[in-house]
Scaffold this motif. Structure first.
Motif, short mmCIF file in Angstrom:
data_model
loop_
_atom_site.label_atom_id
_atom_site.label_comp_id
_atom_site.label_asym_id
_atom_site.label_seq_id
_atom_site.Cartn_x
_atom_site.Cartn_y
_atom_site.Cartn_z
N GLY A 177 0.91 -1.15 0.20
CA GLY A 177 -0.13 -0.03 -0.10
C GLY A 177 0.96 1.27 0.03
N HIS A 178 0.38 2.19 0.54
CA HIS A 178 1.13 3.60 0.65
C HIS A 178 0.88 4.54 1.85
CE1 HIS A 178 -2.60 4.72 -1.06
NE2 HIS A 178 -2.64 6.22 -0.75
N SER A 179 1.74 5.32 2.24
CA SER A 179 1.37 6.12 3.51
C SER A 179 1.42 7.77 2.62
CB SER A 179 2.74 6.11 4.34
OG SER A 179 2.87 4.75 4.86
N PHE A 180 0.70 8.71 3.61
CA PHE A 180 0.64 9.92 3.19
C PHE A 180 1.71 10.80 3.82
CE2 PHE A 180 -3.70 7.98 2.87
CZ PHE A 180 -3.94 8.39 1.55
N ASP A 181 2.15 11.75 3.06
CA ASP A 181 3.43 12.68 3.31
C ASP A 181 2.80 13.39 4.67
OD1 ASP A 181 5.03 11.65 1.59
OD2 ASP A 181 4.49 12.94 -0.01
N ASP A 182 1.52 14.10 4.48
CA ASP A 182 1.17 14.96 5.59
C ASP A 182 0.74 14.18 6.85
OD1 ASP A 182 1.21 17.43 3.93
OD2 ASP A 182 -0.88 17.65 4.33
N ARG A 183 1.18 15.02 7.97
CA ARG A 183 0.87 14.12 9.00
C ARG A 183 -0.34 14.75 9.72
NH1 ARG A 183 5.38 11.62 10.72
NH2 ARG A 183 4.77 11.30 13.09
N PHE A 184 -0.75 14.15 10.83
CA PHE A 184 -1.96 14.40 11.63
C PHE A 184 -1.80 14.59 12.99
CE2 PHE A 184 -3.52 12.98 7.56
CZ PHE A 184 -4.59 13.99 7.20
N LEU A 185 -2.24 15.73 13.51
CA LEU A 185 -1.79 15.84 15.09
C LEU A 185 -3.36 15.83 15.68
CD1 LEU A 185 -0.79 17.22 17.60
CD2 LEU A 185 -1.41 19.37 16.72
N ILE A 186 -3.00 14.84 16.73
CA ILE A 186 -4.39 14.30 17.57
C ILE A 186 -4.26 14.73 18.80
CG2 ILE A 186 -5.84 12.39 17.98
CD1 ILE A 186 -4.90 11.14 15.48
N THR A 187 -5.26 15.26 19.66
CA THR A 187 -5.07 15.59 20.73
C THR A 187 -6.52 15.23 21.42
OG1 THR A 187 -6.14 17.92 20.29
CG2 THR A 187 -3.75 17.64 20.36
N ASP A 188 -6.40 15.23 22.81
CA ASP A 188 -7.65 15.10 23.46
C ASP A 188 -7.58 16.29 24.63
OD1 ASP A 188 -8.35 12.43 22.47
OD2 ASP A 188 -7.35 11.27 24.19
N VAL A 189 -8.62 17.01 24.58
CA VAL A 189 -8.62 18.40 25.31
C VAL A 189 -9.92 18.41 26.17
CG1 VAL A 189 -8.77 20.78 25.02
CG2 VAL A 189 -7.50 19.70 23.64
N ARG A 190 -9.56 18.62 27.43
CA ARG A 190 -10.92 18.72 28.30
C ARG A 190 -11.23 20.12 28.42
NH1 ARG A 190 -9.73 15.69 32.04
NH2 ARG A 190 -11.24 13.82 32.01
N ALA A 191 -12.38 20.79 28.03
CA ALA A 191 -12.96 22.03 28.05
C ALA A 191 -14.34 22.03 28.12
CB ALA A 191 -12.31 22.52 27.05
N LYS A 192 -14.73 22.95 28.66
CA LYS A 192 -16.36 23.27 28.65
C LYS A 192 -16.88 24.11 27.57
CE LYS A 192 -17.53 21.35 32.71
NZ LYS A 192 -18.39 20.13 32.69
N LEU A 193 -16.98 23.62 26.43
CA LEU A 193 -17.38 24.25 25.10
C LEU A 193 -18.90 24.58 25.14
CD1 LEU A 193 -15.51 22.35 22.30
CD2 LEU A 193 -14.78 24.22 24.10
N ASP A 194 -19.21 25.81 24.50
CA ASP A 194 -20.78 26.03 24.34
C ASP A 194 -21.41 25.44 23.27
OD1 ASP A 194 -22.77 27.49 25.23
OD2 ASP A 194 -22.25 29.50 24.09
N ASN A 195 -21.46 24.29 23.30
CA ASN A 195 -22.13 23.51 22.33
C ASN A 195 -23.50 22.95 23.01
OD1 ASN A 195 -19.78 23.92 21.05
ND2 ASN A 195 -19.73 21.84 20.13
N PRO A 196 -24.66 23.39 22.52
CA PRO A 196 -25.87 22.85 22.94
C PRO A 196 -26.16 21.30 22.88
CG PRO A 196 -26.31 23.83 20.76
CD PRO A 196 -24.98 24.16 21.10
N VAL A 197 -25.64 20.73 21.93
CA VAL A 197 -25.84 19.42 21.66
C VAL A 197 -24.09 18.62 21.16
CG1 VAL A 197 -28.21 19.24 21.36
CG2 VAL A 197 -26.52 19.57 19.29
#
Length: 515
Positions: A177-197
């Motif tokens: 197969g193949h791999s992609f050149d771009d990388r992906f940064l993945i984070t887990d962040v705990r925060a109280k976002l103002d999202n209704p759902v």
């Protein structure tokens, strides 16, 4: 002493495989190279409805839902403009939601509790596979352990030891197969976002990540998964030290307090083995196939792999499975891997264009989406995980040629209840669910007036008489019947003029004994 099945890898795929084997009365030894459970980072988070049903067959589906966050809507943005919104209908009472976000580390903890309570499973940490031999009767693994080298033997082996699979290497299998050149940064962040759902948000070319994208997913306990596409030379340590990572997070969540729980960067891959069955070794999950995570097809397909493997291994070991049954593992799950790789490759060509033509296409679609609603359907942020279909499997009694020719194969389309498709769910008059009534071997779903005597020469089957509305859902009319496999797939849909005699051939075919 009954020899076990050897399961290499104690991640979600390996432990679920062991639990599914135990459901069929098959003992297993689970071998994990790590010295203990490592609960770092969310990793895979999105579990699809039909996989929740799979997990519920080992008593885990409801627990995974209760531990996670259910979401029914997703929004998509191009720069500062919202260009698309989707929503899923809430399920009928008793059925699982379309998707639930439960972090992999939490799923693993729940699975391990279940595994340790199961007497048919022997879980061994700090056991590294270093050798593999197989013969006509079984598989022997050489192990490196804290107490020195040793061996363990079983009738078969499920290799669920991840993308760097030791078993795959010992088998000498390529991982093309193949791999992609771009990388992906993945984070887990705990925060109280103002999202209704709780909702999935996908940002294309935001001002704070131009030319690339950001994905935001809710998790339990106010934790948010944020994925950035970043350049190939991205340096996470330098970002941390220089304040760049904090700046990235604040561009998404704003100027509020937050806790950074986990951060990592990856390259995504599209790879698979040429075959998923080698002698008595079955490869599953990331050991067999790697694909980009957009669409959540990785862990979900790996869990489907081991369900397919478990009932076939149980049938082969106890004799009710025919000589052709185990070979269909590669035929069915190899085709599923190919389809998932095809779908995710198309997504990645949109997300990470490889040449000027692909970049121009992406730009054109996104620009048109601002003024043309029809263009929004061309935006590809990932086609969400769904069950594969086994229309041409040797275990499937084929549908009519016209129905096969008209079968929809594009991602996300509803599949008609043809033989080879996962049996749809439905409410029963007693308040239960159709899928809850499916047996651990075969189930014959009978319309109200169907003649369905089960010959004693066929594999074990339980008859479930359906009410008229559910029979109509399955296109059985008033007097047809369907055969459902242990993994919930329709193996045959038989009209009245093929009953009851046609059940014998359909059941034998579904168990690997031929037509």
């Amino acid at each position: 002493m009954i020899e076990p099945v050897l399961v290499v890898g104690a991640g979600p795929v390996g432990m679920t495989g062991a639990l599914l084997l135990a459901r069929h009365g098959v003992p297993s030894v689970v071998l994990e190279t790590l010295p203990g459970r490592v609960s770092v980072g969310s990793r895979a988070i999105c579990v699809q409805r039909d996989v929740l049903d799979l997990l519920e067959r080992v008593g885990m589906g409801r627990g995974v839902v209760d531990a996670g966050v259910t979401w029914y809507s997703g929004r998509m943005f191009y720069r500062e403009h919202e260009v698309f919104a989707m929503s899923f209908p809430e399920p009928p009472p008793g059925q699982f939601p379309p998707f639930v976000n439960t972090p992999q580390n939490l799923i693993e903890r729940l699975l391990e509790e279940r595994v340790r309570a199961e007497p048919l499973i022997d879980l061994r940490y700090d056991h590294t596979v270093v050798g593999l031999d197989q013969d006509d009767e079984g598989v022997t693994l050489g192990l490196s352990t804290p107490d020195g080298p040793t061996t363990v033997r079983g009738t078969h082996c499920i290799a669920a030891d991840g993308s760097r699979s030791a078993v795959r290497g010992l088998l000498g299998l390529p991982f093309d197969g193949h791999s992609f050149d771009d990388r992906f940064l993945i984070t887990d962040v705990r925060a109280k976002l103002d999202n209704p759902v709780p909702e999935r948000r996908f940002y294309f070319d935001p001002a704070w990540n131009p030319g690339r994208q950001v994905l935001l997913h809710p998790q339990p306990e106010s934790v948010w998964r944020i994925d950035w596409q970043v350049p190939r030379d991205f340096d996470l340590d330098a970002e941390r030290a220089g304040g760049g990572l904090d700046q990235r997070v604040r561009q998404v969540i704003g100027d509020i307090d937050y806790e950074l729980i986990w951060a990592s960067s990856y390259r995504f891959h599209q790879r698979r083995v040429p075959r998923m069955l080698v002698g008595r070794v079955l490869l599953a999950g990331d050991a067999a196939h790697l694909m980009s995570p957009f669409g959540a097809r990785g862990m979900n397909s790996g869990l489907a792999d081991v369900e397919n493997a478990a009932w076939k291994l149980a049938a082969a070991r106890t004799g009710w499975g025919g000589p052709g049954l185990l070979d269909t593992y590669d035929r069915e799950r190899g085709a599923a891997a190919t389809e998932n790789l095809r779908v995710t490759a198309t997504t990645m060509r949109f997300l990470v264009p490889a040449d000027d033509a692909e970049r121009a296409h992406r730009h054109d679609v996104l620009e048109r989406s601002l003024r043309d609603p029809a263009a929004r359907a061309e935006i590809n942020s990932g086609k969400l995980a769904e069950p594969f279909w086994y229309l041409d499997s040797p275990l499937t009694t084929p549908a009519a040629a016209d129905d096969l020719a008209a079968f929809p194969t594009d991602p996300g389309l509803p599949r008609p209840p043809l033989p080879g498709v996962l049996c749809p769910d439905a409410q029963l008059p007693n308040g239960g669910r159709l899928r809850d009534g499916l047996a651990a071997r075969f189930t014959v779903l009978a319309a109200p007036h169907a003649e369905v005597g089960i010959p004693v020469t066929t594999p074990d089957a339980t008859v479930l008489r359906l009410p008229a509305d559910v029979a109509d859902l399955l296109r059985l009319g008033g007097d047809g019947a369907a055969v459902v496999r242990p993994d919930g797939y329709l193996a045959a849909v038989l009209p009245a003029d093929q009953l009851p005699a046609g059940l014998t051939g359909a059941l034998r075919r579904a168990a690997g004994w031929g037509g």
